[in-house]
Design an enzyme around this catalytic site. Structure first.
Site, PDB file in Angstrom:
ATOM      1  N   LYS A   1       0.540  -1.108  -0.112  1.00 26.57           N
ATOM      2  CA  LYS A   1      -0.114   0.188   0.248  1.00 26.57           C
ATOM      3  C   LYS A   1       0.898   1.234  -0.184  1.00 26.57           C
ATOM      4  O   LYS A   1       1.791   1.427   0.834  1.00 26.57           O
ATOM      5  CB  LYS A   1      -0.946  -0.015   1.266  1.00 26.57           C
ATOM      6  CG  LYS A   1      -1.881  -1.276   1.437  1.00 26.57           C
ATOM      7  CD  LYS A   1      -3.158  -0.882   0.379  1.00 26.57           C
ATOM      8  CE  LYS A   1      -4.071  -1.942   1.091  1.00 26.57           C
ATOM      9  NZ  LYS A   1      -5.502  -1.730   0.163  1.00 26.57           N
TER      10      LYS A   1
ATOM     11  N   LYS B   1     -13.555  -7.526  -6.582  1.00 21.58           N
ATOM     12  CA  LYS B   1     -13.935  -8.125  -5.192  1.00 21.58           C
ATOM     13  C   LYS B   1     -15.371  -8.297  -5.178  1.00 21.58           C
ATOM     14  O   LYS B   1     -16.026  -7.369  -5.321  1.00 21.58           O
ATOM     15  CB  LYS B   1     -13.613  -6.753  -4.117  1.00 21.58           C
ATOM     16  CG  LYS B   1     -12.219  -6.421  -4.029  1.00 21.58           C
ATOM     17  CD  LYS B   1     -12.232  -5.390  -3.333  1.00 21.58           C
ATOM     18  CE  LYS B   1     -10.428  -5.109  -2.904  1.00 21.58           C
ATOM     19  NZ  LYS B   1      -9.867  -4.320  -3.827  1.00 21.58           N
TER      20      LYS B   1
END
Length: 368
Positions: A171, A279
């Site tokens: 990230k 997702k």
């Protein structure tokens, strides 16, 4: 327990549906460019047959604050609407999912869809019948490195490398840019890109002023892909970034709220990303993700699946769905280790691969 209803079925006389809430608590403060997560709510759709109380189908509705459309409206109201719909029909089938749950509640669609599949297969947490459930195959996954200060992230990177991951996802966008470059320099000082794949995820942290500069800096370290470098919704900007970026771009949040095959096709045709990241919790369930995959493959766009901080219930369903494809690219399915009050399951990770071990069992005591 939030709500229940009894549904008369011509074949199975009584099916009871319950919605059960469970708070998942993180083992650490999970940092992203949007903030820090310490806990999250999940709601479990539980289906039982009145003739056989041991036959339980369970699906997980785990909306993400700040991302999931489910939380933009009245989620409890959506549960009530599901109850009313179920009470109006003789039995519930997969074809009813889109009728029972609005498109604006993708997490709830995923939950109902997978609960029904589980129940239809006998309530054994078998969602898609393939080699993953039967322990004849495992799935390569990336090792996710959450944001923290530089030393914490360095430690987490070393842990993932030592654990045998050959694909590391980091990230970026919240700590000092030079510190992020130092972390990448550390990895590349030890491993070439042929040995360790690096994925980056900005969660929309950059903008039109700095996106290309950031991408140019990161590209020096042979990056596989950058997920969502700019905030979703600016189609002109993300299309330009995809054209000009030295790093292949993967769409993530950009896919949220896009319903129907024609709209999906139009989005990918306009932006033309290298990859899409799917997702089921955010994109409307497995059927919707299968549609995205079919559309992407026809356009030579790569894809991988990622969990969205579900418990092992949701993670298991996504893993079995992924295993229905010939997946060689690492998937984002390592989040089951994040919670200290997760649902104990047969899922296990070894050397950067997720598998389903018959030596372990499900413990549903938190839900039953």
């Amino acid at each position: 327990m939030i709500c229940t209803y009894d549904c008369v079925d011509r074949i199975y006389p009584v099916m009871q549906i319950e919605v059960i809430q469970h708070v998942l608590k993180f083992r650490f403060q999970a940092g992203t460019s949007r903030g820090v997560l310490r806990e999250k709510d999940s709601y479990f759709i539980k289906l039982t047959d009145g003739r056989d109380a041991s036959r339980i189908g369970i699906g997980e509705c785990g909306p993400l604050p700040g991302l999931s459309p489910d939380l933009d409206g009245n989620l409890i109201g959506a549960f009530s609407e599901l109850i009313n719909y179920g009470a109006s029909i003789n039995h519930l089938e997969l074809k009813d999912v889109e009728l029972a749950v609005p498109a604006e509640c993708p997490a709830l669609r995923f939950a109902l869809e997978t609960a029904l599949l589980d129940w239809q297969f006998g309530g054994k947490r078998l969602i898609f019948d393939n080699g993953f459930f039967h322990n004849s195959m495992s799935i390569p996954i990336n090792g996710l490195v959450w944001m923290g200060d530089k030393s914490t992230m360095l430690q987490r990177i070393e842990e993932k490398l030592d654990a045998g991951y050959d694909c590391i996802k980091i990230k970026v966008g919240a700590i000092a840019h030079e510190d992020e470059l130092d972390l990448l320099k550390f990895i590349r000082s030890r491993f070439a890109d042929t040995d360790i794949t690096i994925r980056l995820d900005a969660n929309g942290a950059f903008d039109e002023r700095n996106a290309m500069e950031m991408l140019d800096d990161f590209a020096r370290f042979h990056i596989h892909s950058m997920e969502q470098p700019v905030m979703a919704g600016n189609l002109e900007l993300i299309a330009k970034v995809c054209r000009d970026s030295p790093i292949p771009i993967a769409l993530d949040e950009e896919l949220i709220g896009i319903h129907g095959s024609s709209n999906k096709q139009a989005l990918l045709d306009f932006i033309r990303p290298a990859y899409i990241v799917l997702k089921p919790t955010l994109h409307g369930g497995c059927a919707s993700c299968a549609d995205w995959i079919n559309i992407a493959v026809k356009r030579s766009i790569g894809w991988w699946l990622t969990s969205a901080l579900e418990s092992n219930i949701g993670l298991n369903a996504i893993a079995q769905f992924a295993a229905g494809y010939s997946v060689s690219m690492p998937q984002g399915l390592g989040t089951g280790q994040l919670f200290y009050d997760n649902i104990p399951s047969p899922l296990q990770i070894h050397q950067g691969r997720l598998s389903y071990s018959p030596d372990n069992t499900w413990d549903l005591s938190l839900l039953i």
